[in-house]
Design a protein around this motif. Structure first.
Motif, PDB file in Angstrom:
ATOM      1  N   UNK A 147      20.653  -8.345  30.538  1.00 57.18           N
ATOM      2  CA  UNK A 147      19.851  -8.226  31.766  1.00 57.18           C
ATOM      3  C   UNK A 147      18.778  -9.302  31.807  1.00 57.18           C
ATOM      4  N   UNK A 148      18.156  -9.555  30.661  1.00 57.24           N
ATOM      5  CA  UNK A 148      17.116 -10.583  30.586  1.00 57.24           C
ATOM      6  C   UNK A 148      17.702 -11.969  30.859  1.00 57.24           C
ATOM      7  N   UNK A 149      18.877 -12.262  30.322  1.00 55.99           N
ATOM      8  CA  UNK A 149      19.538 -13.547  30.575  1.00 55.99           C
ATOM      9  C   UNK A 149      19.900 -13.712  32.051  1.00 55.99           C
ATOM     10  N   UNK A 150      20.407 -12.648  32.648  1.00 55.32           N
ATOM     11  CA  UNK A 150      20.750 -12.699  34.071  1.00 55.32           C
ATOM     12  C   UNK A 150      19.489 -12.917  34.911  1.00 55.32           C
ATOM     13  N   UNK A 173      18.823 -16.157  37.234  1.00 56.22           N
ATOM     14  CA  UNK A 173      18.526 -15.946  38.656  1.00 56.22           C
ATOM     15  C   UNK A 173      17.191 -16.578  39.029  1.00 56.22           C
ATOM     16  N   UNK A 174      16.209 -16.430  38.179  1.00 50.49           N
ATOM     17  CA  UNK A 174      14.892 -17.020  38.441  1.00 50.49           C
ATOM     18  C   UNK A 174      14.961 -18.542  38.465  1.00 50.49           C
TER      19      UNK A 174
END
Length: 115
Positions: free
Chosen positions: A16-19, A23-24
């Motif tokens: 989730x953190x990588x996604x 995205x950011x």
């Protein structure tokens, strides 16, 4: 068993953190590109506005000259004189605005010579 659940949570949180990071980053790049494109559109608008001012000055000078030649009345020379006064400044500003494009500067230089 609890270690497996904890491990699954860590993996899920990491993904989730990588996604979120991807995205950011994509959003940041997109916003920067949009800001750049907006600046380019504004620059193009200013160049077109300045070229329209040159056309307006030329039309005023031509209209005043034609009016004077047809009637012989001095009052018709006012637009002609005003157009001739503002043309050098309009041409100079257009030349300055097109500093990033040599082809456009060449066109402005040719126009200046013709005027």
């Amino acid at each position: 068993m609890p270690k497996t659940i904890l491990r699954n949570l860590q993996v899920g949180f990491g993904i989730s953190l990588l996604i979120l990071l991807a995205s950011s980053t994509a959003s940041y790049v997109s916003i920067r590109k949009q800001i750049h494109n907006s600046a380019m559109v504004d620059h193009s608008r200013r160049v077109m506005s300045r070229v329209n001012k040159i056309l307006q000055d030329l039309q005023n000078a031509e209209t005043g000259q034609r009016g004077y030649l047809l009637t012989g009345m001095e009052k018709f020379l006012d637009p002609y004189k005003n157009g001739l006064q503002s043309l050098p400044q309009s041409l100079s500003r257009a030349h300055d605005l097109t500093a990033d494009n040599p082809a456009q500067q060449q066109v402005i230089d040719t126009l200046s010579t013709l005027v």
